[in-house]
Design a protein around this motif. Structure first.
Motif, PDB file in Angstrom:
ATOM      1  N   LYS A 185       0.812  -1.213   0.000  1.00  0.00           N
ATOM      2  CA  LYS A 185       0.000   0.000   0.000  1.00  0.00           C
ATOM      3  C   LYS A 185       0.847   1.265   0.000  1.00  0.00           C
ATOM      4  CE  LYS A 185      -4.023  -2.057   2.257  1.00  0.00           C
ATOM      5  NZ  LYS A 185      -4.966  -1.992   3.402  1.00  0.00           N
ATOM      6  N   LEU A 186       2.127   1.125   0.322  1.00  0.00           N
ATOM      7  CA  LEU A 186       3.017   2.285   0.287  1.00  0.00           C
ATOM      8  C   LEU A 186       3.132   2.858  -1.115  1.00  0.00           C
ATOM      9  CD1 LEU A 186       4.950   4.002   2.017  1.00  0.00           C
ATOM     10  CD2 LEU A 186       6.763   2.386   1.465  1.00  0.00           C
ATOM     11  N   LEU A 187       2.940   1.998  -2.114  1.00  0.00           N
ATOM     12  CA  LEU A 187       3.045   2.455  -3.507  1.00  0.00           C
ATOM     13  C   LEU A 187       1.816   3.238  -3.943  1.00  0.00           C
ATOM     14  CD1 LEU A 187       4.578  -0.794  -5.047  1.00  0.00           C
ATOM     15  CD2 LEU A 187       5.754   1.340  -4.535  1.00  0.00           C
ATOM     16  N   THR A 188       0.762   3.245  -3.138  1.00  0.00           N
ATOM     17  CA  THR A 188      -0.439   4.024  -3.464  1.00  0.00           C
ATOM     18  C   THR A 188      -0.340   5.464  -2.995  1.00  0.00           C
ATOM     19  OG1 THR A 188      -1.532   3.361  -1.406  1.00  0.00           O
ATOM     20  CG2 THR A 188      -1.821   1.923  -3.339  1.00  0.00           C
ATOM     21  N   ILE A 189       0.700   5.770  -2.207  1.00  0.00           N
ATOM     22  CA  ILE A 189       0.893   7.129  -1.704  1.00  0.00           C
ATOM     23  C   ILE A 189       1.804   7.871  -2.674  1.00  0.00           C
ATOM     24  CG2 ILE A 189       1.734   8.519   0.231  1.00  0.00           C
ATOM     25  CD1 ILE A 189       1.176   6.161   2.034  1.00  0.00           C
ATOM     26  N   GLN A 221       3.905  12.997  -0.698  1.00  0.00           N
ATOM     27  CA  GLN A 221       3.376  12.777   0.641  1.00  0.00           C
ATOM     28  C   GLN A 221       4.412  12.083   1.532  1.00  0.00           C
ATOM     29  OE1 GLN A 221      -0.435  10.914   0.676  1.00  0.00           O
ATOM     30  NE2 GLN A 221      -0.623  10.895   2.918  1.00  0.00           N
ATOM     31  N   ILE A 222       5.150  11.125   0.963  1.00  0.00           N
ATOM     32  CA  ILE A 222       6.238  10.497   1.728  1.00  0.00           C
ATOM     33  C   ILE A 222       7.291  11.533   2.103  1.00  0.00           C
ATOM     34  CG2 ILE A 222       8.099   8.804   1.604  1.00  0.00           C
ATOM     35  CD1 ILE A 222       6.312   7.050  -0.058  1.00  0.00           C
ATOM     36  N   THR A 223       7.590  12.428   1.153  1.00  0.00           N
ATOM     37  CA  THR A 223       8.537  13.510   1.462  1.00  0.00           C
ATOM     38  C   THR A 223       8.007  14.370   2.599  1.00  0.00           C
ATOM     39  OG1 THR A 223       9.228  13.524  -0.856  1.00  0.00           O
ATOM     40  CG2 THR A 223       9.821  15.434   0.483  1.00  0.00           C
ATOM     41  N   THR A 224       6.695  14.624   2.607  1.00  0.00           N
ATOM     42  CA  THR A 224       6.091  15.418   3.686  1.00  0.00           C
ATOM     43  C   THR A 224       6.210  14.699   5.024  1.00  0.00           C
ATOM     44  OG1 THR A 224       4.529  16.389   2.116  1.00  0.00           O
ATOM     45  CG2 THR A 224       3.989  16.559   4.458  1.00  0.00           C
ATOM     46  N   TYR A 225       5.952  13.378   5.021  1.00  0.00           N
ATOM     47  CA  TYR A 225       6.101  12.606   6.250  1.00  0.00           C
ATOM     48  C   TYR A 225       7.527  12.721   6.791  1.00  0.00           C
ATOM     49  CZ  TYR A 225       1.602  10.305   5.341  1.00  0.00           C
ATOM     50  OH  TYR A 225       0.279  10.034   5.124  1.00  0.00           O
ATOM     51  N   LEU A 226       8.505  12.540   5.912  1.00  0.00           N
ATOM     52  CA  LEU A 226       9.903  12.609   6.356  1.00  0.00           C
ATOM     53  C   LEU A 226      10.266  14.007   6.841  1.00  0.00           C
ATOM     54  CD1 LEU A 226      11.619  10.483   3.556  1.00  0.00           C
ATOM     55  CD2 LEU A 226      11.131   9.791   5.906  1.00  0.00           C
ATOM     56  N   THR A 227       9.826  15.030   6.097  1.00  0.00           N
ATOM     57  CA  THR A 227      10.138  16.415   6.494  1.00  0.00           C
ATOM     58  C   THR A 227       9.548  16.735   7.857  1.00  0.00           C
ATOM     59  OG1 THR A 227      10.166  17.064   4.162  1.00  0.00           O
ATOM     60  CG2 THR A 227       9.988  18.828   5.792  1.00  0.00           C
ATOM     61  N   THR A 228       8.296  16.315   8.082  1.00  0.00           N
ATOM     62  CA  THR A 228       7.647  16.592   9.368  1.00  0.00           C
ATOM     63  C   THR A 228       8.373  15.893  10.509  1.00  0.00           C
ATOM     64  OG1 THR A 228       5.519  16.804   8.234  1.00  0.00           O
ATOM     65  CG2 THR A 228       5.475  16.460  10.620  1.00  0.00           C
ATOM     66  N   THR A 229       8.736  14.634  10.286  1.00  0.00           N
ATOM     67  CA  THR A 229       9.438  13.879  11.342  1.00  0.00           C
ATOM     68  C   THR A 229      10.807  14.484  11.638  1.00  0.00           C
ATOM     69  OG1 THR A 229       8.308  11.889  10.571  1.00  0.00           O
ATOM     70  CG2 THR A 229      10.180  11.597  12.046  1.00  0.00           C
ATOM     71  N   ILE A 230      11.526  14.871  10.576  1.00  0.00           N
ATOM     72  CA  ILE A 230      12.848  15.488  10.782  1.00  0.00           C
ATOM     73  C   ILE A 230      12.717  16.804  11.516  1.00  0.00           C
ATOM     74  CG2 ILE A 230      14.825  16.489   9.580  1.00  0.00           C
ATOM     75  CD1 ILE A 230      14.398  14.391   7.385  1.00  0.00           C
ATOM     76  N   SER A 231      11.685  17.600  11.170  1.00  0.00           N
ATOM     77  CA  SER A 231      11.484  18.891  11.846  1.00  0.00           C
ATOM     78  C   SER A 231      11.142  18.699  13.315  1.00  0.00           C
ATOM     79  CB  SER A 231      10.374  19.679  11.142  1.00  0.00           C
ATOM     80  OG  SER A 231      10.693  19.916   9.785  1.00  0.00           O
ATOM     81  N   ARG A 232      10.273  17.713  13.595  1.00  0.00           N
ATOM     82  CA  ARG A 232       9.932  17.459  15.001  1.00  0.00           C
ATOM     83  C   ARG A 232      11.155  16.991  15.780  1.00  0.00           C
ATOM     84  NH1 ARG A 232       4.143  14.215  14.286  1.00  0.00           N
ATOM     85  NH2 ARG A 232       2.915  16.033  13.621  1.00  0.00           N
ATOM     86  N   HIS A 233      11.955  16.160  15.153  1.00  0.00           N
ATOM     87  CA  HIS A 233      13.178  15.715  15.833  1.00  0.00           C
ATOM     88  C   HIS A 233      14.125  16.885  16.083  1.00  0.00           C
ATOM     89  CE1 HIS A 233      16.424  13.094  17.033  1.00  0.00           C
ATOM     90  NE2 HIS A 233      17.209  13.638  16.136  1.00  0.00           N
TER      91      HIS A 233
END
Length: 462
Positions: free
Chosen positions: A269-273, A277-289
């Motif tokens: 299901k990861l290929l349906t995103i 959006q994956i870049t957004t997930y990573l950016t948000t996680t990196i910013s929170r960290h």
């Protein structure tokens, strides 16, 4: 997310079946309960030993069989090793093999980047006209060309307040969507730009590590993360659990760290995103960290400031304490010095008083022994003493009396009259002559003071 979305934050730990991986702290207990020792009464011990002897022999039989099997199978084991030697990527503690596997993954990934060839915006030509040709810029591979141990050591070598995240990607070469995920997602221009911009060797906030599950590092990470579906990508926070974890040279399994799972993405299901959006997930996680690190750094600076303030207070207190101790010592020294001076003064006064009393006693004893001759006697000298205040004192002495007798008279007279004259001198004007203490043994005749004379008395202390 479930198969393809971000999981909530949690800490992951696991252990390898062959050897515990150096990045995960594991704890195991192999202490099995033991039966309490049996014992018997005095007379039945020999009977119990005879009964238990067959059981003891049977309990040692498996160990004996195991030893025999090892001896018999050792030539076969050597033959298998010679027939099927270890491959270059085998062994989790083989650092050179792990590095070669990492370089092989980087080479494969770089080929996929070359096949995708991300497109950049067209630029103007030198003559100012726009060209329709597309210009391609091949980005660098964000994944490290070092094995898992080396990558982990690189992360733990940095200070805790600037320690980067670990982006983990596990690749399954036999999976149908493995190559598609690399080309359409990991090689996407936005994701590559995000990873490369945060993947600096010394100041980056993300360190990327990729491995094939057919290698030792890849299989170990698959077991550690419990991966059951592909493609798989996770973002981990590496935290030290011991003082040795900060050593960058320790890559042989001696470094103990814990990992906190910040983001987990896996499954078909990861290929349906969309990649954005994956870049957004990573950016948000990196910013929170980064925010968490900033808060921890602010707390660390506050603790250092408070510690410095306490140290400054302690130093000022110690300085004030030393100053008080010095003042107390100086006060005690002054008091002791004044006490000694007072004692010395009192001792000098007592000595002086005792000396005066002794001098007065000797003078009185001498006068009592000699006495004053009666008027009209022969061999008498009449002396007149003229004091500094002009007062005149007359007295008769025997002509054979010494100057010491004359001084003794004056000492007794000054004491009886209350005249404070302790040190005095004697002299005559006609003829002018001064008498000193060395003349005390001379008689009045010898000094020319018989039969009469006027003697001037001088106060030598005035």
């Amino acid at each position: 997310m479930t198969d393809n979305t971000a999981t909530q934050r949690r800490t992951t730990t696991s252990s390898d079946a062959a050897a515990p991986p150096p990045s995960i702290t594991t704890s195991s207990s192999n202490n099995l309960p033991r039966a309490p020792p049996s014992g018997g009464g005095g007379g039945g011990s020999s009977n119990t030993s005879a009964i238990m002897l067959p059981f003891r022999i049977l309990s040692k039989t498996p160990a004996i069989i195991t030893i025999l099997l090892r001896v018999l199978l050792w030539p076969l084991f050597k033959l298998v090793n010679m027939t099927f030697p270890p491959k270059e990527f085998d062994g989790i503690n083989n650092s050179s093999g792990a590095d070669r596997a990492a370089r092989a993954f980087v080479t494969m990934f770089q080929k996929q980047i070359s096949a995708v060839r991300p497109v950049v915006s067209p630029t103007n030509s030198d003559d100012g006209a726009n060209t329709n040709q597309e210009h391609y810029v091949e980005p660098a591979c964000p994944f490290r060309s070092r094995g898992y141990n080396g990558t982990l050591s690189e992360i733990t070598s940095r200070p805790p307040n600037s320690r980067p995240l670990l982006l983990l990607y596990l690749h399954s070469p036999l999976h149908a969507d493995g190559t598609k995920f690399i080309r359409d997602y990991l090689c996407h221009s936005q994701l590559l730009q995000l990873l490369n911009s945060n993947n600096s060797d010394s100041h980056g906030s993300v360190v990327c590590f990729g491995a094939s599950i057919h290698t030792a590092d890849g299989q170990r990470m698959r077991d550690m993360m419990g991966v059951t579906s592909f493609p798989f990508m996770a973002l981990l926070s590496v935290k030290s659990s011991g003082s040795s974890s900060s050593s960058s040279s320790n890559t042989n399994g001696n470094t103990n760290v814990t990992m906190e799972l910040l983001l987990r993405m896996e499954g078909p299901k990861l290929l349906t995103i969309p990649p954005s959006q994956i870049t957004t997930y990573l950016t948000t996680t990196i910013s929170r960290h980064a925010e968490v690190l900033a808060v921890e750094e602010a707390r660390r600076l506050q603790r250092e400031e408070e510690r410095g303030f306490r140290e400054e207070q302690d130093r000022e207190y110690q300085e004030a304490l030393l100053a008080d101790q010095r003042r107390e010592m100086e006060r005690q020294e002054t008091t002791e010095r004044e006490r000694r001076e007072k004692e010395e003064t009192e001792e000098a006064e007592r000595s002086k008083k005792a000396k005066e009393e002794h001098r007065l006693g000797d003078a009185r004893a001498l006068l009592e022994r000699v006495g004053e001759p009666p008027a009209g006697s022969e061999g008498v000298s009449r002396l007149r003493f003229t004091l500094p205040n002009g007062k005149k004192v007359d007295r008769r002495f025997y002509s054979v009396d010494t100057m010491e007798t004359m001084r003794a008279f004056l000492v007794v007279y000054f004491h009886e009259q209350g005249i404070a004259m302790k040190n005095f001198g004697l002299s005559t004007n006609f003829p002018r002559k001064t008498f000193r203490e060395e003349d005390d043994k001379l008689t009045l005749v010898e000094t020319g003071l018989a039969p009469q004379a006027v003697i001037m008395v001088q106060d030598l202390d005035s």
